[in-house]
Design a protein around this motif. Structure first.
Motif, PDB file in Angstrom:
ATOM      1  N   LEU A   1       0.860  -1.186   0.000  1.00 34.45           N
ATOM      2  CA  LEU A   1       0.000   0.000   0.000  1.00 34.45           C
ATOM      3  C   LEU A   1       0.891   1.229   0.000  1.00 34.45           C
ATOM      4  O   LEU A   1       1.788   1.358   0.837  1.00 34.45           O
ATOM      5  CB  LEU A   1      -0.912  -0.008   1.230  1.00 34.45           C
ATOM      6  N   VAL A   2       0.654   2.137  -0.946  1.00 33.63           N
ATOM      7  CA  VAL A   2       1.470   3.338  -1.107  1.00 33.63           C
ATOM      8  C   VAL A   2       0.617   4.567  -0.810  1.00 33.63           C
ATOM      9  O   VAL A   2      -0.489   4.703  -1.354  1.00 33.63           O
ATOM     10  CB  VAL A   2       2.038   3.431  -2.536  1.00 33.63           C
ATOM     11  N   PHE A   3       1.117   5.443   0.051  1.00 29.00           N
ATOM     12  CA  PHE A   3       0.503   6.751   0.282  1.00 29.00           C
ATOM     13  C   PHE A   3       1.358   7.784  -0.458  1.00 29.00           C
ATOM     14  O   PHE A   3       2.567   7.858  -0.234  1.00 29.00           O
ATOM     15  CB  PHE A   3       0.479   7.117   1.763  1.00 29.00           C
ATOM     16  N   THR A   4       0.747   8.598  -1.297  1.00 25.28           N
ATOM     17  CA  THR A   4       1.523   9.566  -2.070  1.00 25.28           C
ATOM     18  C   THR A   4       0.651  10.759  -2.446  1.00 25.28           C
ATOM     19  O   THR A   4      -0.559  10.750  -2.242  1.00 25.28           O
ATOM     20  CB  THR A   4       2.088   8.916  -3.351  1.00 25.28           C
ATOM     21  N   THR A   5       1.285  11.790  -2.966  1.00 21.55           N
ATOM     22  CA  THR A   5       0.557  12.883  -3.623  1.00 21.55           C
ATOM     23  C   THR A   5       0.889  12.824  -5.102  1.00 21.55           C
ATOM     24  O   THR A   5       1.997  12.424  -5.489  1.00 21.55           O
ATOM     25  CB  THR A   5       0.968  14.260  -3.065  1.00 21.55           C
ATOM     26  N   GLY A   6      -0.070  13.218  -5.914  1.00 17.17           N
ATOM     27  CA  GLY A   6       0.146  13.139  -7.347  1.00 17.17           C
ATOM     28  C   GLY A   6       1.286  13.999  -7.836  1.00 17.17           C
ATOM     29  O   GLY A   6       1.829  13.761  -8.919  1.00 17.17           O
ATOM     30  N   HIS A   7       1.693  14.986  -7.057  1.00 18.10           N
ATOM     31  CA  HIS A   7       2.778  15.881  -7.458  1.00 18.10           C
ATOM     32  C   HIS A   7       4.098  15.121  -7.615  1.00 18.10           C
ATOM     33  O   HIS A   7       4.996  15.585  -8.311  1.00 18.10           O
ATOM     34  CB  HIS A   7       2.930  17.010  -6.443  1.00 18.10           C
ATOM     35  N   ASP A   8       4.207  13.933  -6.979  1.00 15.78           N
ATOM     36  CA  ASP A   8       5.428  13.139  -7.108  1.00 15.78           C
ATOM     37  C   ASP A   8       5.661  12.695  -8.549  1.00 15.78           C
ATOM     38  O   ASP A   8       6.785  12.356  -8.927  1.00 15.78           O
ATOM     39  CB  ASP A   8       5.345  11.884  -6.226  1.00 15.78           C
ATOM     40  N   LEU A   9       4.593  12.656  -9.369  1.00 15.13           N
ATOM     41  CA  LEU A   9       4.713  12.146 -10.729  1.00 15.13           C
ATOM     42  C   LEU A   9       4.893  13.248 -11.766  1.00 15.13           C
ATOM     43  O   LEU A   9       4.881  12.992 -12.959  1.00 15.13           O
ATOM     44  CB  LEU A   9       3.467  11.329 -11.084  1.00 15.13           C
ATOM     45  N   LYS A  10       5.050  14.497 -11.310  1.00 12.11           N
ATOM     46  CA  LYS A  10       5.145  15.601 -12.259  1.00 12.11           C
ATOM     47  C   LYS A  10       6.549  15.791 -12.819  1.00 12.11           C
ATOM     48  O   LYS A  10       6.727  16.350 -13.889  1.00 12.11           O
ATOM     49  CB  LYS A  10       4.664  16.900 -11.598  1.00 12.11           C
TER      50      LYS A  10
END
Length: 502
Positions: free
Chosen positions: A356-365
């Motif tokens: 299970l990964v907790f992240t914000t979409g900004h990591d993929l920018k």
């Protein structure tokens, strides 16, 4: 209707005094169990006690008189309980007790009770008694359960310790603010924390040091998770600390109803941060926490979700450590888990997803993919916080690195709250989320093969608009049946009230 009680709440002194209980069954059994919370000398008049009751009497060494009722049996009693299960017999016992000037209680007969037995929360020597004047015993038990949850188990030990300091406080501290300030710090500060952890030696040393100290008390900061926003998803510790706080600093995503759980005279400071609207920069919040701590305040820094999950608690802890201010972390229910619960969604599923990964979409920018992206390819469940504005970039990058466009997606606005709205679809549908302007609350996006195991009964497809002006929230089948058959239920209630039958 009146707001005045028909009874006067009071506590009887019963230590080492005789309390008589008459009866053989459940009613007498219940009264004896209640009396075992006290130091009363219980005498059970039970000529044929039922098996469970007899076992309790024997186990606890309670004096038992196995003889038929006799008027002299009430002699010397401080209180009398008539609990035979026979209403007429109970009234006879009460009349006998009253003739001898002894307060009596006939079970389930309010008119034959000189006193009423409350629902009791026992933290001896602290006791909380809840009464409804006989109107709602079940209600009293419900209230008792809630109070029992709020009061820490260590409260009785703390009160006992306070008793040993009362004389010293009266001698060394003048009446008024000095004494009140000492006891406030005693019951809410480091002494209470030490007692709660079972360290009575430290508690005594701290209480003595406080008594000798002439300077201000030491402050303490609590970084508290408010959960996703529903008041009943706060932890019991969070509720207790809100009631003890001198100052509450809260974020914009914390609902006012949660902030209002703090004690009435606590100072409340909004330090909310929303996208594009930061009321205070983080550096100012850090300095404010340090300043309040140095002033000797108990400060609750209230954060949505969990303070250690995208809550910038690391910066606040660093500032407090550098300033030498004591602090504590109180976890909260993070929004990803609340969203999973809303969808009845297994975040991990044997044979499907073990990560299970907790992240914000900004990591993929950026140009470089984060390490967790490889986990997404292998089937990990990915929970994206603050996901609406970056939905397209998240979907695009994940599909770009090989995550199937058909991977299931669940979306929740205001996860864990009554006003939540739920959507579902696939990774290919996710870019449409950026154009859902009706979603104004915090949005959580969960992506992964395990999401296919969710319950989508109460969610809308991502490709379709939400019902105008009406949030999508789960409705239980029972509630749905009630809504659909309202007229029949109303009619049945009317029959019950009037006694008329068709």
């Amino acid at each position: 209707m009146t707001d005045r009680l028909t009874v006067f709440p009071a506590f009887f002194r019963v230590a080492d005094k005789r309390v008589a209980v008459f009866g053989n069954g459940d009613e007498a059994f219940a009264k004896v169990r209640l009396l075992l919370n006290t130091q009363a000398h219980i005498v059970a008049f039970a000529n044929q006690p039922e098996a469970n009751y007899a076992a309790l009497l024997a186990e606890r060494g309670i004096e038992t008189v196995r003889a038929p009722f006799d008027a002299t049996q009430v002699d010397g009693a401080t209180l009398v309980f008539a609990a035979t299960g026979d209403a007429a017999f109970d009234r006879e016992i009460v009349r006998t007790a009253r003739a001898a000037g002894i307060p009596a209680n006939a079970v389930d007969q309010p008119d034959w009770c000189d006193f009423l037995t409350p629902a009791l929360v026992n933290r001896a020597p602290v006791a909380v008694a809840i009464g409804t004047e006989g109107a709602g015993p079940v209600l009293a038990q419900m209230i008792r359960a809630r109070i029992d949850q709020i009061l820490p188990p260590s409260l009785g030990r703390l009160a006992q310790l306070a008793q040993t300091y009362r004389r010293a406080v009266e001698v060394l501290l003048p009446k008024g603010n000095a004494r009140r300030g000492y006891w406030k710090r005693f019951f809410t500060g480091d002494v209470a924390e030490a007692v709660a952890s079972g360290d009575l030696s430290t508690a005594r040393r701290t209480a003595t040091r406080m008594l000798k100290a002439s300077g201000p008390s030491e402050g303490r900061v609590f970084l508290v998770g408010a959960g996703p926003g529903a008041e009943d998803l706060l932890t019991l510790r969070a509720q207790r600390l809100l009631m003890e706080a001198d100052v509450i600093l809260f974020d914009a995503l914390v609902p006012q109803a949660v902030v209002d759980l703090g004690r009435r005279d606590a100072e409340r400071i909004s330090v909310g941060k929303r996208k594009g609207c930061h009321s205070k920069p983080q550096s100012e919040i850090n300095q404010l926490l340090v300043t309040l701590g140095r002033e000797g305040k108990r400060v609750v820094r209230l954060k949505a979700g969990d303070p250690l999950v995208f809550g910038r608690a690391g910066e606040e802890m660093a500032a407090l450590r550098e300033a030498g201010i004591a602090y504590e972390i109180v976890p909260g229910v993070t929004s990803a888990l609340a969203a999973a619960a809303d969808f009845e969604l297994p975040a991990t599923l044997r044979g499907v997803s073990s990560s299970l990964v907790f992240t914000t979409g900004h990591d993929l920018k950026g140009d470089i993919l984060p390490d967790w992206a490889r986990l997404a390819i292998s089937g990990a469940t990915v929970a994206v916080y603050m996901g609406r504005s970056v939905a397209a970039s998240v979907a695009g990058r994940l599909m770009e690195i090989g995550v199937s466009a058909e991977t299931t997606v669940a979306v929740v606005e205001n996860a864990g709250r009554a006003d939540r709205r739920m959507l579902h679809g696939t990774l290919a549908d996710l870019p449409a989320l950026e154009h859902r302007d009706e979603l104004t609350g915090p949005v959580m996006v969960i992506i992964g093969d395990a999401v296919a195991g969710a319950n989508f009964t109460h969610s809308n497809p991502l490709a379709e608009p939400l019902a105008a002006g009406r949030p999508v929230v789960p409705v239980s089948p029972l509630a749905a049946r009630a809504d659909g058959d309202y007229e029949r239920i109303a009619s049945d209630i009317s029959i019950l009230q009037t006694g008329e039958h068709r």
